[in-house]
Write a protein that holds these residues in place. Structure first.
Motif, PDB file in Angstrom:
ATOM      1  N   PHE A 121       0.821  -1.209   0.000  1.00 52.13           N
ATOM      2  CA  PHE A 121       0.000   0.000   0.000  1.00 52.13           C
ATOM      3  C   PHE A 121       0.855   1.259   0.000  1.00 52.13           C
ATOM      4  N   LYS A 122       2.003   1.187   0.705  1.00 53.92           N
ATOM      5  CA  LYS A 122       2.858   2.364   0.799  1.00 53.92           C
ATOM      6  C   LYS A 122       3.596   2.622  -0.509  1.00 53.92           C
ATOM      7  N   LYS A 123       3.962   1.553  -1.212  1.00 55.89           N
ATOM      8  CA  LYS A 123       4.811   1.702  -2.386  1.00 55.89           C
ATOM      9  C   LYS A 123       4.017   1.770  -3.688  1.00 55.89           C
ATOM     10  N   ASN A 124       2.793   1.261  -3.693  1.00 52.50           N
ATOM     11  CA  ASN A 124       2.031   1.178  -4.935  1.00 52.50           C
ATOM     12  C   ASN A 124       0.835   2.121  -4.930  1.00 52.50           C
ATOM     13  N   LEU A 125       0.401   2.460  -6.134  1.00 54.61           N
ATOM     14  CA  LEU A 125      -0.728   3.360  -6.305  1.00 54.61           C
ATOM     15  C   LEU A 125      -1.895   2.615  -6.930  1.00 54.61           C
ATOM     16  N   TYR A 126      -3.077   2.966  -6.474  1.00 47.44           N
ATOM     17  CA  TYR A 126      -4.309   2.338  -6.948  1.00 47.44           C
ATOM     18  C   TYR A 126      -4.701   2.928  -8.309  1.00 47.44           C
ATOM     19  N   THR A 127      -5.206   2.080  -9.195  1.00 48.32           N
ATOM     20  CA  THR A 127      -5.716   2.546 -10.489  1.00 48.32           C
ATOM     21  C   THR A 127      -7.213   2.797 -10.366  1.00 48.32           C
ATOM     22  N   VAL A 128      -7.600   4.051 -10.468  1.00 46.70           N
ATOM     23  CA  VAL A 128      -9.007   4.426 -10.301  1.00 46.70           C
ATOM     24  C   VAL A 128      -9.805   4.090 -11.561  1.00 46.70           C
ATOM     25  N   MET A 129      -9.343   4.589 -12.712  1.00 44.70           N
ATOM     26  CA  MET A 129     -10.008   4.350 -13.993  1.00 44.70           C
ATOM     27  C   MET A 129      -9.169   4.980 -15.102  1.00 44.70           C
ATOM     28  N   LYS A 130      -9.581   4.754 -16.333  1.00 45.95           N
ATOM     29  CA  LYS A 130      -8.961   5.433 -17.463  1.00 45.95           C
ATOM     30  C   LYS A 130      -9.383   6.905 -17.458  1.00 45.95           C
ATOM     31  N   VAL A 131      -8.457   7.772 -17.824  1.00 41.72           N
ATOM     32  CA  VAL A 131      -8.797   9.185 -17.894  1.00 41.72           C
ATOM     33  C   VAL A 131      -9.818   9.385 -19.014  1.00 41.72           C
ATOM     34  N   PRO A 132     -10.857  10.193 -18.794  1.00 44.22           N
ATOM     35  CA  PRO A 132     -11.830  10.445 -19.874  1.00 44.22           C
ATOM     36  C   PRO A 132     -11.168  11.122 -21.076  1.00 44.22           C
ATOM     37  N   ASP A 133     -11.689  10.845 -22.254  1.00 41.57           N
ATOM     38  CA  ASP A 133     -11.198  11.540 -23.451  1.00 41.57           C
ATOM     39  C   ASP A 133     -11.562  13.021 -23.359  1.00 41.57           C
ATOM     40  N   PHE A 134     -10.637  13.868 -23.747  1.00 44.56           N
ATOM     41  CA  PHE A 134     -10.947  15.300 -23.789  1.00 44.56           C
ATOM     42  C   PHE A 134     -10.180  15.966 -24.922  1.00 44.56           C
ATOM     43  N   GLU A 135     -10.760  17.070 -25.408  1.00 43.59           N
ATOM     44  CA  GLU A 135     -10.125  17.911 -26.419  1.00 43.59           C
ATOM     45  C   GLU A 135     -10.570  19.346 -26.185  1.00 43.59           C
ATOM     46  N   LEU A 136      -9.624  20.172 -25.757  1.00 45.05           N
ATOM     47  CA  LEU A 136      -9.915  21.563 -25.439  1.00 45.05           C
ATOM     48  C   LEU A 136      -8.774  22.452 -25.951  1.00 45.05           C
ATOM     49  N   THR A 137      -8.962  23.748 -25.842  1.00 46.29           N
ATOM     50  CA  THR A 137      -7.983  24.711 -26.356  1.00 46.29           C
ATOM     51  C   THR A 137      -7.217  25.339 -25.204  1.00 46.29           C
ATOM     52  N   ASP A 138      -5.873  25.396 -25.348  1.00 50.46           N
ATOM     53  CA  ASP A 138      -5.077  25.955 -24.244  1.00 50.46           C
ATOM     54  C   ASP A 138      -4.805  27.449 -24.440  1.00 50.46           C
ATOM     55  N   GLN A 139      -4.002  28.004 -23.540  1.00 50.83           N
ATOM     56  CA  GLN A 139      -3.722  29.444 -23.531  1.00 50.83           C
ATOM     57  C   GLN A 139      -2.935  29.910 -24.760  1.00 50.83           C
ATOM     58  N   ASN A 140      -2.395  28.948 -25.499  1.00 49.69           N
ATOM     59  CA  ASN A 140      -1.657  29.303 -26.727  1.00 49.69           C
ATOM     60  C   ASN A 140      -2.476  29.016 -27.981  1.00 49.69           C
ATOM     61  N   ASN A 141      -3.799  28.834 -27.780  1.00 45.45           N
ATOM     62  CA  ASN A 141      -4.714  28.531 -28.875  1.00 45.45           C
ATOM     63  C   ASN A 141      -4.400  27.191 -29.548  1.00 45.45           C
ATOM     64  N   LYS A 142      -3.836  26.291 -28.771  1.00 48.82           N
ATOM     65  CA  LYS A 142      -3.479  24.976 -29.293  1.00 48.82           C
ATOM     66  C   LYS A 142      -4.458  23.932 -28.757  1.00 48.82           C
ATOM     67  N   LYS A 143      -4.894  23.034 -29.639  1.00 51.47           N
ATOM     68  CA  LYS A 143      -5.769  21.954 -29.218  1.00 51.47           C
ATOM     69  C   LYS A 143      -4.962  20.944 -28.386  1.00 51.47           C
ATOM     70  N   ILE A 144      -5.476  20.638 -27.209  1.00 55.43           N
ATOM     71  CA  ILE A 144      -4.823  19.666 -26.323  1.00 55.43           C
ATOM     72  C   ILE A 144      -5.811  18.547 -26.029  1.00 55.43           C
ATOM     73  N   THR A 145      -5.371  17.309 -26.216  1.00 49.44           N
ATOM     74  CA  THR A 145      -6.218  16.145 -25.949  1.00 49.44           C
ATOM     75  C   THR A 145      -5.526  15.242 -24.920  1.00 49.44           C
ATOM     76  N   ASN A 146      -6.290  14.293 -24.421  1.00 47.54           N
ATOM     77  CA  ASN A 146      -5.699  13.319 -23.502  1.00 47.54           C
ATOM     78  C   ASN A 146      -4.610  12.498 -24.190  1.00 47.54           C
ATOM     79  N   LYS A 147      -4.738  12.298 -25.501  1.00 48.14           N
ATOM     80  CA  LYS A 147      -3.714  11.548 -26.234  1.00 48.14           C
ATOM     81  C   LYS A 147      -2.389  12.313 -26.289  1.00 48.14           C
TER      82      LYS A 147
END
Length: 312
Positions: A121-147
């Motif tokens: 428990f001290k050394k390992n981390l639990y896997t909650v789930m896969k991160v949801p897919d997302f696609e949004l625009t950042d402060q530099n007007n660049k599309k950022i996705t989970n991929k």
């Protein structure tokens, strides 16, 4: 961890079964005899175990076995009885010891399992789930996705730049994490829940104002309904955009994502996964009472530890 618990249980059951199926006998060291005062000797057997003659009136010798006195009609019978005991298989010996050793062995295995489990428990981390897919625009007007974030360890928070309460605290803690981790394979995703005001230009100004220096710290904006659904998929609270009183309310929780796109977390002192980390400050070191100007931020420290675990 499940396999460790099952293995420990099986080993314990195995030892217990062996103890039950191997009725062990102790002899030799506990065998003694006497030919004196046979008339006054009380024996536990009515018949000689060898010749089956009644011991009453024919008692000639005795032997003590397992703290009980047995009678024999002759020394020959007693000697034959001793031979039988001495010829018993070795695995049928030491019953008294086994009664002590087996429980000790079982408890030792259980404590070993618990010890290993605690280490796990001290050394390992639990896997909650896969991160949801997302696609949004950042402060530099660049599309950022989970991929785009695959291969990096990163944090996800929901905030807005004009927030007067918990957002500045969360941003300060994120900045501290950024500075302490200082790794090109680490990133931060800060998603605005007020996209009407948080345009890419506004977010760029905000990033500069708070000291976000990492090229991997992306302040994202986009459609408010999309962001609300995304927050639901993350299981991080964001108020309903249709509710005027709730639309800008949000949780101070942070998601930790590994290089493979899994949301991860550590286990608490009860060995239960915490799921998300708090980005808030507290008035106590245990993190029980949140306070905007609190001097304690326990989750910030453990987040840094867990990020470094994943970066190794």
């Amino acid at each position: 961890m499940k396999s460790l618990i099952i293995l420990t249980a099986l080993l314990s059951i195995s030892l217990f079964s062996c103890a039950k199926e191997t009725p062990q006998v102790k002899h030799k060291a506990h065998m003694s005899s006497s030919k004196e005062n046979m008339k006054n000797v009380q024996v536990v057997n009515e018949e000689d175990p060898i010749c089956h003659m009644k011991t009453a009136g024919f008692l000639k010798d005795t032997a003590v076995y397992k703290n009980k006195t047995y009678g024999f009609c002759s020394s020959y019978c007693k000697d034959e009885f001793k031979k039988i005991l001495n010829n018993m298989p070795k695995n049928k010996q030491n019953n008294n010891k086994s009664k002590v050793i087996v429980p000790i062995a079982i408890f030792a295995l259980l404590f070993l399992g618990i010890g290993i489990g605690m280490g796990y428990f001290k050394k390992n981390l639990y896997t909650v789930m896969k991160v949801p897919d997302f696609e949004l625009t950042d402060q530099n007007n660049k599309k950022i996705t989970n991929k785009d974030m695959l291969g990096k360890v990163y944090l996800v928070e929901f905030f807005f730049s004009k927030c007067p309460t918990i957002c500045p605290v969360m941003n300060t803690n994120m900045k501290a994490i950024q500075n302490q981790v200082n790794d090109s394979d680490f990133g931060i995703i800060s998603i605005s829940i007020d996209p009407e005001n948080d345009t890419p230009a506004a977010l760029k100004e905000h990033a500069q104002r708070i000291g976000a220096k990492s090229p991997n710290w992306h302040f994202l904006t986009g459609d408010r309904a999309y962001i609300g659904k995304l927050a639901d998929q993350f299981n991080i609270y964001v108020g309903d955009k249709e509710d005027e009183g709730e639309s800008l309310n949000h949780s101070g929780m942070i998601a930790l994502v590994d290089q493979e796109g899994n949301i991860r977390c550590r286990y608490n002192k009860d060995n239960m996964p915490i799921l998300y980390y708090s980005g808030l400050n507290y008035e106590d070191p245990e993190g029980k009472t949140p306070r905007l100007n609190g001097k304690y931020h326990p989750d910030r420290e453990i987040l840094i530890e867990d990020i470094k675990k994943l970066l190794k």
